[in-house]
Design a protein around this motif. Structure first.
Motif, PDB file in Angstrom:
ATOM      1  N   GLY A 228       1.011  -1.328  -0.001  1.00 17.61           N
ATOM      2  CA  GLY A 228       0.044   0.060   0.042  1.00 17.61           C
ATOM      3  C   GLY A 228       0.755   1.228  -0.021  1.00 17.61           C
ATOM      4  O   GLY A 228       0.195   2.328  -0.639  1.00 17.61           O
ATOM      5  N   GLY A 229       2.055   1.144   0.500  1.00 15.28           N
ATOM      6  CA  GLY A 229       3.101   2.424   0.632  1.00 15.28           C
ATOM      7  C   GLY A 229       3.709   2.794  -0.696  1.00 15.28           C
ATOM      8  O   GLY A 229       4.328   3.814  -0.777  1.00 15.28           O
ATOM      9  N   ILE A 230       3.555   1.677  -1.756  1.00 18.53           N
ATOM     10  CA  ILE A 230       4.427   2.014  -2.900  1.00 18.53           C
ATOM     11  C   ILE A 230       3.494   1.606  -4.218  1.00 18.53           C
ATOM     12  O   ILE A 230       3.736   2.004  -5.318  1.00 18.53           O
ATOM     13  CB  ILE A 230       5.519   1.016  -2.923  1.00 18.53           C
ATOM     14  CG1 ILE A 230       6.521   1.483  -3.924  1.00 18.53           C
ATOM     15  CG2 ILE A 230       5.000  -0.462  -2.976  1.00 18.53           C
ATOM     16  CD1 ILE A 230       7.952   0.409  -4.010  1.00 18.53           C
TER      17      ILE A 230
ATOM     18  N   VAL B  53       5.127  13.123  -7.759  1.00 15.20           N
ATOM     19  CA  VAL B  53       5.141  13.566  -6.176  1.00 15.20           C
ATOM     20  C   VAL B  53       4.234  12.672  -5.547  1.00 15.20           C
ATOM     21  O   VAL B  53       3.237  12.425  -6.059  1.00 15.20           O
ATOM     22  CB  VAL B  53       4.487  15.116  -6.312  1.00 15.20           C
ATOM     23  CG1 VAL B  53       4.377  15.620  -4.678  1.00 15.20           C
ATOM     24  CG2 VAL B  53       5.485  15.886  -7.087  1.00 15.20           C
ATOM     25  N   SER B  54       4.758  12.477  -4.252  1.00 15.20           N
ATOM     26  CA  SER B  54       3.980  11.637  -3.499  1.00 15.20           C
ATOM     27  C   SER B  54       4.040  12.262  -2.137  1.00 15.20           C
ATOM     28  O   SER B  54       4.732  12.800  -1.680  1.00 15.20           O
ATOM     29  CB  SER B  54       4.375  10.166  -3.195  1.00 15.20           C
ATOM     30  OG  SER B  54       3.877   9.550  -2.420  1.00 15.20           O
ATOM     31  N   VAL B  55       2.451  12.005  -1.429  1.00 11.90           N
ATOM     32  CA  VAL B  55       2.388  12.915  -0.200  1.00 11.90           C
ATOM     33  C   VAL B  55       2.021  11.831   0.811  1.00 11.90           C
ATOM     34  O   VAL B  55       0.817  10.897   0.469  1.00 11.90           O
ATOM     35  CB  VAL B  55       1.167  13.898  -0.143  1.00 11.90           C
ATOM     36  CG1 VAL B  55       0.982  14.551   1.069  1.00 11.90           C
ATOM     37  CG2 VAL B  55       1.675  14.850  -1.260  1.00 11.90           C
ATOM     38  N   SER B  56       2.652  11.675   1.738  1.00 14.41           N
ATOM     39  CA  SER B  56       2.091  10.671   3.065  1.00 14.41           C
ATOM     40  C   SER B  56       1.857  11.803   4.156  1.00 14.41           C
ATOM     41  O   SER B  56       2.595  12.745   4.521  1.00 14.41           O
ATOM     42  CB  SER B  56       3.247   9.852   3.330  1.00 14.41           C
ATOM     43  OG  SER B  56       3.345   8.876   2.513  1.00 14.41           O
ATOM     44  N   GLY B  57       0.586  11.668   4.765  1.00 14.54           N
ATOM     45  CA  GLY B  57       0.285  12.523   6.030  1.00 14.54           C
ATOM     46  C   GLY B  57      -0.558  11.648   6.929  1.00 14.54           C
ATOM     47  O   GLY B  57      -1.033  10.822   6.742  1.00 14.54           O
TER      48      GLY B  57
ATOM     49  N   ALA C 165       9.223   7.784  -5.121  1.00 17.33           N
ATOM     50  CA  ALA C 165       8.514   9.050  -4.613  1.00 17.33           C
ATOM     51  C   ALA C 165       7.464   8.573  -3.554  1.00 17.33           C
ATOM     52  O   ALA C 165       7.467   8.909  -2.436  1.00 17.33           O
ATOM     53  CB  ALA C 165       7.770   9.683  -5.664  1.00 17.33           C
ATOM     54  N   ASP C 166       6.684   7.392  -4.090  1.00 10.08           N
ATOM     55  CA  ASP C 166       5.644   6.823  -2.908  1.00 10.08           C
ATOM     56  C   ASP C 166       6.277   6.243  -1.808  1.00 10.08           C
ATOM     57  O   ASP C 166       6.134   6.585  -0.564  1.00 10.08           O
ATOM     58  CB  ASP C 166       4.827   5.729  -3.725  1.00 10.08           C
ATOM     59  CG  ASP C 166       3.706   5.446  -3.016  1.00 10.08           C
ATOM     60  OD1 ASP C 166       3.403   6.001  -1.915  1.00 10.08           O
ATOM     61  OD2 ASP C 166       2.722   4.614  -3.638  1.00 10.08           O
ATOM     62  N   ALA C 167       7.252   5.416  -1.863  1.00  9.41           N
ATOM     63  CA  ALA C 167       8.108   4.607  -1.059  1.00  9.41           C
ATOM     64  C   ALA C 167       8.765   5.766   0.014  1.00  9.41           C
ATOM     65  O   ALA C 167       8.700   5.592   1.233  1.00  9.41           O
ATOM     66  CB  ALA C 167       8.857   3.511  -1.242  1.00  9.41           C
ATOM     67  N   LEU C 168       9.287   6.566  -0.671  1.00  8.58           N
ATOM     68  CA  LEU C 168      10.161   7.535   0.380  1.00  8.58           C
ATOM     69  C   LEU C 168       9.189   8.395   0.922  1.00  8.58           C
ATOM     70  O   LEU C 168       9.614   8.915   2.075  1.00  8.58           O
ATOM     71  CB  LEU C 168      11.034   8.609  -0.873  1.00  8.58           C
ATOM     72  CG  LEU C 168      12.442   7.411  -1.060  1.00  8.58           C
ATOM     73  CD1 LEU C 168      13.210   8.616  -1.814  1.00  8.58           C
ATOM     74  CD2 LEU C 168      12.983   6.712  -0.139  1.00  8.58           C
ATOM     75  N   SER C 169       8.170   8.780   0.240  1.00  8.16           N
ATOM     76  CA  SER C 169       7.047   9.766   1.357  1.00  8.16           C
ATOM     77  C   SER C 169       6.871   8.934   2.485  1.00  8.16           C
ATOM     78  O   SER C 169       6.684   9.373   3.684  1.00  8.16           O
ATOM     79  CB  SER C 169       5.791   9.993   0.652  1.00  8.16           C
ATOM     80  OG  SER C 169       5.074   9.153   0.203  1.00  8.16           O
ATOM     81  N   THR C 170       6.500   7.814   2.421  1.00 10.37           N
ATOM     82  CA  THR C 170       6.152   7.071   3.673  1.00 10.37           C
ATOM     83  C   THR C 170       7.488   6.659   4.582  1.00 10.37           C
ATOM     84  O   THR C 170       7.394   6.927   5.725  1.00 10.37           O
ATOM     85  CB  THR C 170       5.693   5.573   3.326  1.00 10.37           C
ATOM     86  OG1 THR C 170       4.797   5.420   2.340  1.00 10.37           O
ATOM     87  CG2 THR C 170       5.290   4.561   4.421  1.00 10.37           C
ATOM     88  N   ALA C 171       8.453   6.551   3.894  1.00  9.23           N
ATOM     89  CA  ALA C 171      10.014   6.099   4.727  1.00  9.23           C
ATOM     90  C   ALA C 171      10.075   7.439   5.385  1.00  9.23           C
ATOM     91  O   ALA C 171      10.386   7.568   6.697  1.00  9.23           O
ATOM     92  CB  ALA C 171      10.800   5.610   3.898  1.00  9.23           C
TER      93      ALA C 171
HETATM   94 MG    MG Z   1       4.012   6.089   0.017  1.00 15.35          MG
END
Ligand code: MG
Ligand code: ADP
Length: 365
Positions: A185-187, A252-256, A298-304
């Motif tokens: 889900g994070g990628i 661009v990926s955002v995790s919040g 971008a996706d995995a790193l926003s989570t990491a």
């Molecule tokens: Mg992510």
């Protein structure tokens, strides 16, 4: 929040509103509606929009059937990726892998490629991004509204997480611990954004934009020559932004902590879990927006980066060979940028709620 979030109508509204807002910004000033061929659909648990540029470099309109075909193929690509990566759909490959089995022979190329990418990024982030948290994600059931699991259940579940528990062996996925579960889900949405963009470019679409939840990808040169303008939203106000990213390409990926969460006894429990503690990450952040030339990255790193927090995140930025930039919003009201966004015109702050720190003031420097 719990009941509302489950109601399909509210889910639709919640998903569409920020999306439309983001797009109105992403178009840039001079671009007109007519320059895009838009398609929207629901998949991977979110609203997805494909915006295909409709004119070629000479300003001539592209054939309608080319646009239709490319959009249709894009949509099919997303459905195929969803089927491969879903941990919740019983028809999904990850769902099958997450049963009590020792081995999965012949997983699809899509799953193999996503797992290989996820494992690589997990290693590079020192495990802050961890694709083996499936059982922990289920235990917390954040999307279903909790409740907070007992501490000993969290500790027992953590025993079965970790990259060492699943291996890629040629065309086989081998589990050394049958209880280990994947969660991509994070990628997944960033991985899909990457595939989509590649497909659209291969199909001869000259420029465009894809959006999957908090993941956006842009490519090509717009007829007005302007860059793509992407708003980074305020965690507390879906209709206002803290700044803009100006992009010529990439993702661009955002995790919040405001995306998916439930509340219990006045405390917020969000969906980004710290693989070390087993609890929602408490790293002093409200959100991280991450840009990278690669969608999965971008996706995995926003989570990491959300798990790492500002200090560890900035140290990681200095030492990593991965190409990325990030905007951190802290829970004490600061906005912190990585070096590539400072004084380069790639980011413009636009907020009273978050104070843009001078680089010298940034923690960890
Ligand atoms: Mg992510
Ligand atoms: P989104 O919900 O928009 O995809 P993220 O990209 O930040 O948000 O991914 C969060 C999702 O990733 C969670 O819902 C969960 O499925 C999974 N997840 C949670 N914590 C982690 C982690 N530390 N590493 C990898 N995946 C995680």
């Amino acid at each position: 929040m719990r009941q509302i979030a489950r109601h399909p109508f509210f889910l639709v509204c919640l998903s569409i509103l920020p999306l439309l807002f983001l797009f109105s910004l992403a178009c840039g000033e001079k671009t007109t509606e007519a320059e895009y061929y838009d398609t929207s659909f629901f998949a991977m648990d979110t609203y997805i929009t494909l915006r295909l540029g409709q004119t070629d470099a000479e300003g001539q309109p592209l054939p309608k059937d080319l646009l239709q075909q490319a959009s249709k193929e894009g949509e099919d690509t997303v459905y195929a990726i969803e089927k491969a990566l879903s941990a919740t759909d019983p028809a999904g490959e990850v769902y099958a892998l997450n049963q009590n089995i020792d081995l999965m022979a012949n997983p699809s190329e899509t799953l193999l490629s996503a797992v290989a990418t996820a494992f690589d990024l997990s290693e590079q982030t020192g495990g802050a991004f961890d694709p083996t948290l499936g059982a922990l994600v289920r235990l917390w059931n954040v999307t279903g509204g909790g409740p907070v699991p007992p501490d000993d259940a969290i500790r027992e579940t953590l025993v079965h997480t970790g990259l060492d528990k699943i291996k890629i062996n040629g065309h086989t996925l081998v589990k050394s611990d049958a209880k280990t579960n994947l969660d991509l889900g994070g990628i997944g949405k960033g991985f899909a954004a990457q595939e989509l963009l590649q497909n659209l470019m291969n199909a001869g679409i000259p420029y465009g934009l894809v959006s999957l939840g908090g993941n956006i990808g842009v490519f090509g040169e717009k007829p007005d020559g302007q860059t793509f303008k992407i708003g980074v939203r305020d965690p507390d106000a879906a209709d206002s932004v803290v700044g803009y990213l100006y992009l010529t390409g990439g993702f661009v990926s955002v995790s919040g902590d405001y995306e998916r969460y439930f509340e219990e006894e006045g405390k917020r429990y969000h969906h980004i879990l710290d693989p070390v503690t087993g609890y929602p990450a408490e790293s002093g952040l409200r959100s991280v927006a991450c840009w990278s030339p690669n969608g999965a990255c971008a996706d995995a790193l926003s989570t990491a980066l959300f798990v790492m927090g500002v200090e560890r995140g900035l140290a990681f930025y200095q030492n990593s060979t991965l190409s990325f930039e990030a905007v951190f919003l802290t829970d004490d009201g600061n906005m912190i940028l990585t070096d590539g966004l400072v004084g380069t015109g790639l980011f413009e702050a636009a907020s009273d709620t978050y104070r843009l720190l001078d680089t010298a003031e940034e923690p960890g420097r």
